[in-house]
Design an enzyme around this catalytic site. Structure first.
Site, PDB file in Angstrom:
ATOM      1  CB  THR A 160      -1.141   0.051   1.215  1.00  0.00           C
ATOM      2  OG1 THR A 160      -1.802   0.969   1.158  1.00  0.00           O
ATOM      3  CG2 THR A 160      -0.317   0.108   2.607  1.00  0.00           C
TER       4      THR A 160
ATOM      5  CB  THR B 171      -3.030   4.210  -4.829  1.00  0.00           C
ATOM      6  OG1 THR B 171      -1.999   3.477  -5.299  1.00  0.00           O
ATOM      7  CG2 THR B 171      -2.731   5.613  -5.138  1.00  0.00           C
TER       8      THR B 171
ATOM      9  CB  ILE C 148      -9.273   3.289  -5.032  1.00  0.00           C
ATOM     10  CG1 ILE C 148      -8.995   3.287  -6.574  1.00  0.00           C
ATOM     11  CG2 ILE C 148      -9.643   4.694  -4.487  1.00  0.00           C
ATOM     12  CD1 ILE C 148      -7.657   4.245  -6.980  1.00  0.00           C
ATOM     13  CE  LYS C 149      -4.397   3.351   1.286  1.00  0.00           C
ATOM     14  NZ  LYS C 149      -3.321   3.135   2.371  1.00  0.00           N
ATOM     15  CG  LEU C 150     -12.227   5.941  -1.629  1.00  0.00           C
ATOM     16  CD1 LEU C 150     -13.530   5.545  -2.270  1.00  0.00           C
ATOM     17  CD2 LEU C 150     -11.957   7.613  -2.177  1.00  0.00           C
TER      18      LEU C 150
END
Length: 185
Positions: free
Chosen positions: A65, A128, A164-166
């Protein structure tokens, strides 16, 4: 005094030395790392490509990550590899945007540059993170996430390899649902 963040790479390298012992085997059966890998998927959370490579060689780490801290640290690193990431990101952004948008684009591009290298080291996902300042903005989180995916794909990284990290806010969860419906993880 060393902070936890500074000492983490030292601890990881020490664990790798134990795992790789004199036999030269990728990992020693029964090591704490291998025991943990038997129970779950392991993802390394660092921007240090050499640590990721070392851990990936054990066969125990499958994912990695990135986050804005690692991206900014890469930008301050004297290593020529990281300097090239920064130079390319700045050039890319200047050619496509100006002002604050260029800064945001350069940061996203830098994250993709780092992630592009990470995906060559691990067999699984590269995560990301969308700028956490967008935690309460669904539309901007969506725009930036889609842009990150587009940049990865332009670099030959399939979106199936990218997470995708939110933010864990209502808005972040809403954005995640929209992205998931579009086939973005």
């Amino acid at each position: 005094p060393r902070t936890l963040q500074q000492s983490a790479p030292v601890a990881l390298r020490r664990n790798l030395q134990i795992c790789n012992a004199a036999s030269g085997a990728p990992a020693v059966a029964g090591s704490q790392l291998s025991q943990l890998a038997d129970m779950t998927t392991l993802s390394v959370d660092t921007g240090d490509l050499s640590i990721i490579a070392d851990l990936a060689k054990t066969g125990l780490i499958t994912d990695a990550t990135t986050n804005p801290l690692f991206v900014s640290q890469a930008g301050m690193n004297d290593d020529p590899t990281y300097a090239a990431f920064v130079d390319e990101a700045v050039k890319y952004a200047k050619e496509r945007a100006s002002g604050e948008e260029a800064v945001e684009l350069a940061m996203d591009r830098l994250a993709v540059n780092l992630g592009r290298e990470i995906v060559q080291l691990v067999p699984g996902y590269v995560s990301t993170e969308v700028d956490p300042r967008l935690s309460f903005d669904v539309e901007e989180s969506l725009r930036r996430a889609r842009r990150i995916i587009e940049m990865y794909e332009a670099e030959g990284v399939m979106k199936e390899r990218v997470l995708i990290k939110l933010a864990g806010t209502w808005e972040g969860i809403t954005a995640a649902g929209v992205l998931e419906a579009e086939g973005i993880r």
